[in-house]
Write an enzyme that holds these catalytic residues in place. Structure first.
Site, mmCIF file in Angstrom:
data_model
loop_
_atom_site.group_PDB
_atom_site.id
_atom_site.type_symbol
_atom_site.label_atom_id
_atom_site.label_comp_id
_atom_site.label_asym_id
_atom_site.label_seq_id
_atom_site.Cartn_x
_atom_site.Cartn_y
_atom_site.Cartn_z
ATOM 1 N N ARG A 94 9.128 -15.029 2.625
ATOM 2 C CA ARG A 94 7.643 -15.607 2.034
ATOM 3 C C ARG A 94 6.692 -14.957 1.742
ATOM 4 N N GLU A 137 -4.621 -1.933 -9.440
ATOM 5 C CA GLU A 137 -4.143 -1.015 -9.902
ATOM 6 C C GLU A 137 -3.583 0.572 -9.551
ATOM 7 N N THR A 168 4.519 -7.900 -6.680
ATOM 8 C CA THR A 168 5.128 -9.172 -6.009
ATOM 9 C C THR A 168 6.293 -10.271 -7.329
ATOM 10 N N ARG A 271 21.187 -9.349 27.738
ATOM 11 C CA ARG A 271 21.938 -7.791 28.058
ATOM 12 C C ARG A 271 21.926 -6.664 30.065
ATOM 13 N N ASP A 339 11.899 -2.090 21.005
ATOM 14 C CA ASP A 339 12.243 -0.947 22.911
ATOM 15 C C ASP A 339 12.792 -1.983 23.951
ATOM 16 N N GLY A 342 17.050 -2.044 23.464
ATOM 17 C CA GLY A 342 17.284 -0.353 23.059
ATOM 18 C C GLY A 342 17.868 -0.055 21.842
ATOM 19 N N GLU A 366 -2.607 -7.983 0.298
ATOM 20 C CA GLU A 366 -3.389 -8.961 0.633
ATOM 21 C C GLU A 366 -5.110 -8.608 1.090
HETATM 22 P P1 TGC Z 1 -18.435 -9.524 -3.089
HETATM 23 O O1 TGC Z 1 -19.240 -8.352 -4.173
HETATM 24 O O2 TGC Z 1 -17.886 -9.269 -1.897
HETATM 25 O O3 TGC Z 1 -17.649 -10.695 -3.667
HETATM 26 C C1 TGC Z 1 -18.000 -10.800 -4.765
HETATM 27 C C2 TGC Z 1 -17.713 -12.008 -5.919
HETATM 28 O O4 TGC Z 1 -16.771 -12.665 -5.131
HETATM 29 C C3 TGC Z 1 -16.748 -13.642 -3.869
HETATM 30 N N1 TGC Z 1 -16.162 -13.764 -2.962
HETATM 31 C C4 TGC Z 1 -14.841 -14.780 -2.813
HETATM 32 N N2 TGC Z 1 -14.695 -15.600 -2.785
HETATM 33 C C5 TGC Z 1 -13.739 -16.249 -2.441
HETATM 34 N N3 TGC Z 1 -12.723 -15.807 -1.621
HETATM 35 C C6 TGC Z 1 -13.050 -14.561 -1.252
HETATM 36 N N4 TGC Z 1 -12.456 -14.485 -0.026
HETATM 37 C C7 TGC Z 1 -14.386 -13.844 -1.824
HETATM 38 N N5 TGC Z 1 -14.903 -12.573 -1.470
HETATM 39 C C8 TGC Z 1 -15.929 -12.267 -1.827
HETATM 40 C C9 TGC Z 1 -18.132 -13.259 -3.595
HETATM 41 O O5 TGC Z 1 -18.666 -13.763 -3.189
HETATM 42 C C10 TGC Z 1 -18.817 -13.281 -4.685
HETATM 43 O O6 TGC Z 1 -19.305 -14.008 -5.568
HETATM 44 P P2 TGC Z 1 -20.184 -13.840 -6.800
HETATM 45 O O7 TGC Z 1 -20.763 -15.593 -6.701
HETATM 46 O O8 TGC Z 1 -21.740 -13.482 -5.729
HETATM 47 O O9 TGC Z 1 -20.299 -13.354 -7.340
HETATM 48 O O10 TGC Z 1 -16.707 -8.188 -3.796
HETATM 49 P P3 TGC Z 1 -16.243 -7.070 -3.642
HETATM 50 O O11 TGC Z 1 -16.944 -6.051 -4.938
HETATM 51 O O12 TGC Z 1 -18.164 -5.863 -2.982
HETATM 52 O O13 TGC Z 1 -15.529 -6.299 -2.814
HETATM 53 C C11 TGC Z 1 -15.284 -6.782 -1.261
HETATM 54 C C12 TGC Z 1 -13.711 -7.095 -1.017
HETATM 55 C C13 TGC Z 1 -13.476 -5.261 -0.912
HETATM 56 C C14 TGC Z 1 -13.328 -7.289 0.211
HETATM 57 C C15 TGC Z 1 -12.442 -7.544 -1.930
HETATM 58 O O14 TGC Z 1 -12.872 -6.734 -3.337
HETATM 59 C C16 TGC Z 1 -11.920 -7.347 -1.319
HETATM 60 O O15 TGC Z 1 -11.513 -8.035 -0.402
HETATM 61 N N6 TGC Z 1 -10.736 -6.204 -1.571
HETATM 62 C C17 TGC Z 1 -8.991 -5.562 -1.371
HETATM 63 C C18 TGC Z 1 -8.202 -6.148 -2.339
HETATM 64 C C19 TGC Z 1 -7.196 -7.078 -2.031
HETATM 65 O O16 TGC Z 1 -7.235 -7.988 -1.236
HETATM 66 N N7 TGC Z 1 -6.205 -6.994 -2.686
HETATM 67 C C20 TGC Z 1 -5.042 -7.786 -2.427
HETATM 68 C C21 TGC Z 1 -4.270 -7.639 -4.276
HETATM 69 S S1 TGC Z 1 -2.920 -9.051 -4.487
HETATM 70 C C22 TGC Z 1 -2.268 -8.545 -2.867
HETATM 71 O O17 TGC Z 1 -1.705 -7.622 -2.424
HETATM 72 C C23 TGC Z 1 -0.298 -9.663 -3.167
HETATM 73 S S2 TGC Z 1 0.603 -8.811 -1.845
HETATM 74 C C24 TGC Z 1 1.507 -10.693 -2.100
HETATM 75 C C25 TGC Z 1 2.124 -10.604 -1.611
HETATM 76 O O18 TGC Z 1 3.672 -9.991 -2.002
HETATM 77 O O19 TGC Z 1 2.388 -11.548 -0.718
HETATM 78 P P1 FAD Z 2 -6.493 2.123 -0.177
HETATM 79 O O1 FAD Z 2 -7.835 1.160 -0.936
HETATM 80 O O2 FAD Z 2 -6.216 3.403 -1.584
HETATM 81 O O3 FAD Z 2 -6.431 1.908 1.190
HETATM 82 C C1 FAD Z 2 -5.796 3.683 1.763
HETATM 83 C C2 FAD Z 2 -6.512 3.778 2.391
HETATM 84 O O4 FAD Z 2 -7.890 3.348 3.056
HETATM 85 C C3 FAD Z 2 -6.571 1.906 3.338
HETATM 86 O O5 FAD Z 2 -6.100 2.278 4.803
HETATM 87 C C4 FAD Z 2 -7.303 1.312 3.659
HETATM 88 O O6 FAD Z 2 -7.998 0.823 4.471
HETATM 89 C C5 FAD Z 2 -8.037 2.712 3.546
HETATM 90 N N1 FAD Z 2 -9.654 2.196 3.050
HETATM 91 C C6 FAD Z 2 -10.360 1.637 1.510
HETATM 92 N N2 FAD Z 2 -10.833 2.254 1.210
HETATM 93 C C7 FAD Z 2 -11.762 1.858 2.430
HETATM 94 C C8 FAD Z 2 -13.671 2.124 3.189
HETATM 95 N N3 FAD Z 2 -14.474 1.039 2.285
HETATM 96 N N4 FAD Z 2 -13.741 1.732 4.074
HETATM 97 C C9 FAD Z 2 -12.522 2.239 5.235
HETATM 98 N N5 FAD Z 2 -11.072 2.102 4.545
HETATM 99 C C10 FAD Z 2 -11.160 2.106 3.671
HETATM 100 N N6 FAD Z 2 -1.468 -5.878 -5.873
HETATM 101 C C11 FAD Z 2 -0.592 -7.470 -6.258
HETATM 102 O O7 FAD Z 2 -2.367 -6.917 -7.240
HETATM 103 N N7 FAD Z 2 -0.466 -8.259 -6.798
HETATM 104 C C12 FAD Z 2 0.843 -7.406 -5.783
HETATM 105 O O8 FAD Z 2 1.610 -8.705 -5.847
HETATM 106 C C13 FAD Z 2 1.532 -6.792 -4.918
HETATM 107 N N8 FAD Z 2 2.242 -6.824 -3.925
HETATM 108 C C14 FAD Z 2 2.554 -5.302 -2.796
HETATM 109 C C15 FAD Z 2 4.001 -6.065 -2.697
HETATM 110 C C16 FAD Z 2 3.670 -5.066 -1.435
HETATM 111 C C17 FAD Z 2 5.326 -4.658 -0.804
HETATM 112 C C18 FAD Z 2 2.390 -3.387 -1.296
HETATM 113 C C19 FAD Z 2 3.119 -2.786 -0.097
HETATM 114 C C20 FAD Z 2 1.052 -4.016 -1.799
HETATM 115 C C21 FAD Z 2 1.138 -4.861 -3.232
HETATM 116 N N9 FAD Z 2 -0.066 -5.062 -3.431
HETATM 117 C C22 FAD Z 2 -0.474 -6.112 -4.788
HETATM 118 C C23 FAD Z 2 -0.698 -4.181 -3.616
HETATM 119 C C24 FAD Z 2 -1.883 -3.980 -2.452
HETATM 120 O O9 FAD Z 2 -2.755 -5.114 -2.396
HETATM 121 C C25 FAD Z 2 -2.500 -2.512 -2.123
HETATM 122 O O10 FAD Z 2 -1.864 -1.873 -2.005
HETATM 123 C C26 FAD Z 2 -3.705 -3.190 -0.974
HETATM 124 O O11 FAD Z 2 -5.000 -4.101 -1.513
HETATM 125 C C27 FAD Z 2 -3.858 -1.522 -0.531
HETATM 126 O O12 FAD Z 2 -4.968 -0.754 -1.494
HETATM 127 P P2 FAD Z 2 -3.782 0.918 -2.159
HETATM 128 O O13 FAD Z 2 -3.201 0.359 -1.403
HETATM 129 O O14 FAD Z 2 -4.839 1.040 -3.281
HETATM 130 O O15 FAD Z 2 -4.885 1.432 -0.581
#
Ligand code: TGC
Ligand code: FAD
Length: 387
Positions: A94, A137, A168, A271, A339, A342, A366
């Site tokens: 997925r 990063e 990924t 089972r 669980d 078993g 995400e």
């Molecule tokens: P914040 O000030 O809340 O927002 C900045 C600007 O972004 C807009 N916005 C969004 N727009 C579209 N969709 C959303 N979900 C949005 N959330 C916020 C917001 O309106 C604002 O717009 P503007 O016009 O005012 O500039 O931003 P913040 O710096 O306070 O960050 C908020 C926070 C912590 C929730 C955000 O940084 C966050 O979601 N952090 C988590 C990072 C994360 O999810 N990383 C994922 C990396 S990719 C990945 O994991 C792929 S795995 C793929 C796989 O293998 O399936």
């Molecule tokens: P951290 O941000 O260091 O967080 C560590 C812990 O602290 C977590 O429990 C978190 O909830 C907590 N924490 C952090 N900030 C706060 C706060 N403000 N308040 C309370 N608790 C907090 N990223 C990409 O860009 N592209 C990809 O394709 C991608 N694929 C991935 C595939 C895999 C298998 C994995 C494991 C990760 C992947 N990621 C990718 C990265 C992923 O999005 C990050 O691991 C994720 O966003 C969390 O970041 P971190 O691991 O640095 O944890």
């Protein structure tokens, strides 16, 4: 054994004929092509590349994008159902489709020029090109706004420096959607395989998502042509892509939970202990009912979310609720399934430990479970608690 759909509230009856077709064809694909090979790949730590062409034939890449780019032009309920069925097979499979569709094709379609769309979308849809998405990063995961990767102007384009981690499909990718600071704001750039100064070594040693390639991306003075810059500024660029992918994950997690539930139900009925099937004991029935109950709630959340998305009324916070809830209950289902099975629950003959370990990544990527809690907390109180 053929898979029996888990649909306690007859949700599938209400699907359109196209949605039914998508769900059923992806379910068949998972039963016949994914499940027979996935354990082998999981143990070997390899992604099943043979499945890429077949997923493309099913129209799974960029499934909601227009047909003029070689995509299926399906709706978001269909996309969700496809992700549900794929993750019933494996979260890594997925993930491959989510990244290709929501994190690569979506930004190219939404923020790319017509030339860039035409260059990449048909190949990505056909599976002849693979993409990845670089946001995280080493020192900036939950807080991507602090990223260090940066781009500077040079003649005819940009010079990119920095590194991404946990990406990924990174080592497989022909094109990487990379988010970097440019003039103090986050911007998106397309980095192509073979560009001088770009490398993507695979990360090893994972106990989770083993049938998925995860990589670092390293940029050392990579020259990016002007046309490879996406037309969006600020964190809303990558976050808009994440909304798409998190939507798919919310559905996918239900698929994983269905996988562990179905295995538990079959196992419990066959089972025998104390001279009767363990399904006949009240404690086991309570576990099975808990799983079905939570799966059904998760399905209803996803269907409503899909309808909101298809009607243009969904907001990203609603996706956070669905991702947070559904991944959480899928993890609990996997735990309960262990669980019920078993000792057999630890064997590769059953999908339980694979789903359980995969979901640990799904809970983190995400947006972690807690980050989605904070997104929802900020939404309902109006007070941000991130800092
Ligand atoms: P914040 O000030 O809340 O927002 C900045 C600007 O972004 C807009 N916005 C969004 N727009 C579209 N969709 C959303 N979900 C949005 N959330 C916020 C917001 O309106 C604002 O717009 P503007 O016009 O005012 O500039 O931003 P913040 O710096 O306070 O960050 C908020 C926070 C912590 C929730 C955000 O940084 C966050 O979601 N952090 C988590 C990072 C994360 O999810 N990383 C994922 C990396 S990719 C990945 O994991 C792929 S795995 C793929 C796989 O293998 O399936
Ligand atoms: P951290 O941000 O260091 O967080 C560590 C812990 O602290 C977590 O429990 C978190 O909830 C907590 N924490 C952090 N900030 C706060 C706060 N403000 N308040 C309370 N608790 C907090 N990223 C990409 O860009 N592209 C990809 O394709 C991608 N694929 C991935 C595939 C895999 C298998 C994995 C494991 C990760 C992947 N990621 C990718 C990265 C992923 O999005 C990050 O691991 C994720 O966003 C969390 O970041 P971190 O691991 O640095 O944890």
């Amino acid at each position: 054994m053929a898979f029996q759909p888990v649909d306690y509230y007859n949700i599938y009856e209400q699907l359109t004929s196209e949605e039914k077709l998508v769900r059923e064809s992806v379910a068949d694909f998972v039963d016949n092509e994914v499940l027979p090979v996935i354990e082998h790949h999981y143990q070997a730590g390899t992604f099943p590349m043979d499945l890429v062409g077949k997923m493309a034939e099913l129209g799974l890449f960029g499934i909601t994008l227009p047909q003029e780019y070689g995509c299926a032009g399906a709706n978001y309920v269909s996309y969700g159902l496809a992700m549900q069925e794929l993750e019933r097979g494996d979260s890594g499979v997925r993930s491959f489709a989510s990244v290709q569709s929501s994190l690569v094709m979506f930004p190219i379609y939404t923020y790319g020029t017509e030339e860039i769309r035409k260059k990449w979308l048909p190949k990505l849809a056909a599976g002849s090109a693979i993409g990845c998405f670089g946001l995280t990063e080493p020192d900036f995961g939950s807080n991507p706004s602090g990223m260090i990767t940066n781009a500077k102007d040079i003649d005819g384009g940009y010079l990119l420096n920095g590194a991404k981690m946990w990406i990924t499909n990174g080592s497989l990718a022909d094109v990487a959607v990379v988010w970097a600071k440019y003039e103090g704001e986050v911007h998106g750039f397309l980095v192509e395989k073979g560009m001088k100064g770009f490398s993507a070594p695979e990360m090893k040693g994972k106990h989770s998502l083993r049938a998925s390639v995860t990589s670092e991306l390293i940029f050392q003075d990579v020259e990016i042509p002007k046309e490879n810059k996406l037309d969006v500024k600020g964190l809303k660029g990558p976050l808009s892509c994440l909304t798409q992918a998190r939507y798919g994950i919310a559905w996918g997690a239900i698929g994983s939970a269905i996988g562990t539930y179905q295995s538990s139900l079959d196992y419990a009925k066959s089972r025998i202990q104390f001279e009767k099937p363990i399904a006949g004991f009240q404690l086991v029935q309570e576990k099975l009912v808990w799983m079905l109950n939570e799966i059904t709630k998760g399905q209803l959340i996803c269907m409503q979310l899909g309808h909101l998305k298809d009607s243009g009324k969904m907001n990203p916070n609603q996706v956070s609720l669905a991702k947070r809830n559904n991944v959480d209950i899928a993890i609990q289902c996997a735990r309960i399934a262990r669980d019920i099975h078993g000792a057999n629950g630890i064997l590769d003959e059953y999908p339980i430990m694979r789903h359980s370990a995969n979901l640990e990544s799904v809970r983190t990527y995400e947006g972690t479970h807690d980050i989605h809690t904070l997104i929802l907390g900020a939404d309902i109180t109006g007070i941000q608690a991130f800092k």
